[in-house]
Design an enzyme around this catalytic site. Structure first.
Site, PDB file in Angstrom:
ATOM      1  N   GLN A  82       0.820  -1.214   0.000  1.00  0.00           N
ATOM      2  CA  GLN A  82       0.000   0.000   0.000  1.00  0.00           C
ATOM      3  C   GLN A  82       0.853   1.263   0.000  1.00  0.00           C
ATOM      4  OE1 GLN A  82      -3.784   1.961   2.409  1.00  0.00           O
ATOM      5  NE2 GLN A  82      -2.571   0.393   3.446  1.00  0.00           N
ATOM      6  N   LEU A  83       1.834   1.337   0.877  1.00  0.00           N
ATOM      7  CA  LEU A  83       2.692   2.518   0.924  1.00  0.00           C
ATOM      8  C   LEU A  83       3.607   2.574  -0.293  1.00  0.00           C
ATOM      9  CD1 LEU A  83       3.767   5.025   2.299  1.00  0.00           C
ATOM     10  CD2 LEU A  83       5.223   3.561   3.726  1.00  0.00           C
TER      11      LEU A  83
ATOM     12  N   ILE B  51      13.879  -8.645   2.144  1.00  0.00           N
ATOM     13  CA  ILE B  51      14.718  -7.972   3.136  1.00  0.00           C
ATOM     14  C   ILE B  51      15.204  -8.911   4.234  1.00  0.00           C
ATOM     15  CG2 ILE B  51      13.663  -5.724   2.693  1.00  0.00           C
ATOM     16  CD1 ILE B  51      12.128  -6.031   5.354  1.00  0.00           C
TER      17      ILE B  51
ATOM     18  N   THR C 285       2.070  -6.928   8.196  1.00  0.00           N
ATOM     19  CA  THR C 285       1.053  -6.064   8.797  1.00  0.00           C
ATOM     20  C   THR C 285      -0.242  -6.791   9.152  1.00  0.00           C
ATOM     21  OG1 THR C 285       0.272  -5.429   6.595  1.00  0.00           O
ATOM     22  CG2 THR C 285       1.934  -4.011   7.621  1.00  0.00           C
TER      23      THR C 285
ATOM     24  N   ASP D  60       1.707   2.718  15.472  1.00  0.00           N
ATOM     25  CA  ASP D  60       1.140   3.070  16.772  1.00  0.00           C
ATOM     26  C   ASP D  60       0.974   1.849  17.675  1.00  0.00           C
ATOM     27  OD1 ASP D  60      -0.814   2.176  14.884  1.00  0.00           O
ATOM     28  OD2 ASP D  60      -2.419   2.895  16.179  1.00  0.00           O
TER      29      ASP D  60
ATOM     30  N   TYR E  14       2.463  -8.388  16.634  1.00  0.00           N
ATOM     31  CA  TYR E  14       2.732  -7.391  15.603  1.00  0.00           C
ATOM     32  C   TYR E  14       3.435  -6.168  16.192  1.00  0.00           C
ATOM     33  CZ  TYR E  14       1.883  -3.491  12.430  1.00  0.00           C
ATOM     34  OH  TYR E  14       2.045  -2.376  11.644  1.00  0.00           O
TER      35      TYR E  14
END
Length: 287
Positions: free
Chosen positions: A11-12, A38, A63, A103, A126
């Site tokens: 998404q990003l 990664i 995520t 957050d 997470y």
């Protein structure tokens, strides 16, 4: 100036692709997970040797908040080992790392916006892996920007907004929790903020390395967010507020995760839009 983006198809990553055409001074390199895993340091070294980036934006992440509770090994590999690999390669090559966090590193027990100096206390796998990823980067070198964000949505990838619109097309009524408070973040806005950090560092010599918060402005519940999504999309549906106790999930969500953005606004002269205004703009622009 070369900026390499990991997680290029997420998404990003797609949001960064969307805005990349506006930055002629930057050569963006977008790597999907199949092009750059990664968690494989040798592959990281090979790709960085090929493209020789000046900056790396790590948009790759595990995520799936609930799935992480039972998929600890994979979540740890992507959210902890991956960022550490990137940090080590960046250190070896003199590359600045911009890493996106969450957050969920906080437990949500506060009733005032979280600052960068508040003590993290994740309540699930997470959040813990994302916090461990932050710490892994910090243990390697100092030339990093860690940007914590929340409730990310856009027209790209999977997210709450797209889920609500899909469910509304399938059902006559929906129930959404109204006792989890935070701020929606448009992924395109987040992408713009990350590029602004790169520009300030590269062109203005602003370092200010460290941890930052970024979301849109304003405060709402998931119920409020859903209500506004349906309103701006002119969707008619019977929407009901419910407590979190009526919708149990494997991972506990923070009851309150509003982020204080003072530091990033002052450090990089970033203007942040209100989430409601931005949601409406997004629907009109269809990005």
């Amino acid at each position: 100036m070369v900026v390499l983006v990991t997680g290029g198809n997420g998404q990003l990553g797609q949001s960064l692709q969307y805005i990349s055409k506006n930055y002629s001074e930057i050569q963006f390199v977008f790597c999907s997970s199949s092009e750059l895993d990664i968690t494989d340091k040798l592959q990281c070294e090979k790709v960085f040797q090929q493209y020789k980036p000046d900056y790396c934006i790590n948009a790759a992440a595990y995520t799936a908040v609930d799935k992480a509770e039972s998929d600890i090994e994979k979540a740890t590999a992507i959210n902890v080992i991956g960022p550490k690999n990137l940090a080590e390669v960046c250190k070896e090559r003199g590359i600045v790392l911009i890493h996106v966090s969450t957050d969920f590193v906080f437990d949500g027990s506060k009733t005032t916006p979280y600052t960068e100096t508040d003590q993290p206390n994740p309540t699930g796998v997470y959040g813990q892996t994302k916090l461990d990823g932050e710490r892994a980067i910090q243990s390697v070198f100092d030339y990093y920007y860690i940007v914590r964000t929340s409730w990310v949505y856009s027209q790209f990838g999977g997210n709450f907004m797209k889920t609500m619109l899909r469910l509304a097309s399938e059902r006559d009524s929906l129930s959404v929790v109204n006792d989890q408070i935070g701020t929606p973040t448009n992924a395109v806005d987040l992408a713009e903020a990350l590029v602004k950090i790169v520009q300030c560092n590269a062109l203005e010599g602003i370092s200010n390395y460290g941890i930052y918060n970024y979301s849109n402005e304003g405060v709402c519940s998931w119920f409020d967010f859903a209500k506004k999504i349906f309103e701006v999309n002119t969707v008619t549906i019977d929407l009901n507020p419910i407590p979190s106790s009526s919708y149990p999930t494997p991972a506990k969500r923070p009851a309150y995760s509003v982020l204080d953005k003072s530091k990033i606004k002052e450090s990089f002269n970033i203007c942040i839009k209100n989430w409601e205004e931005n949601l409406l703009m997004q629907i009109k622009s269809n990005y």
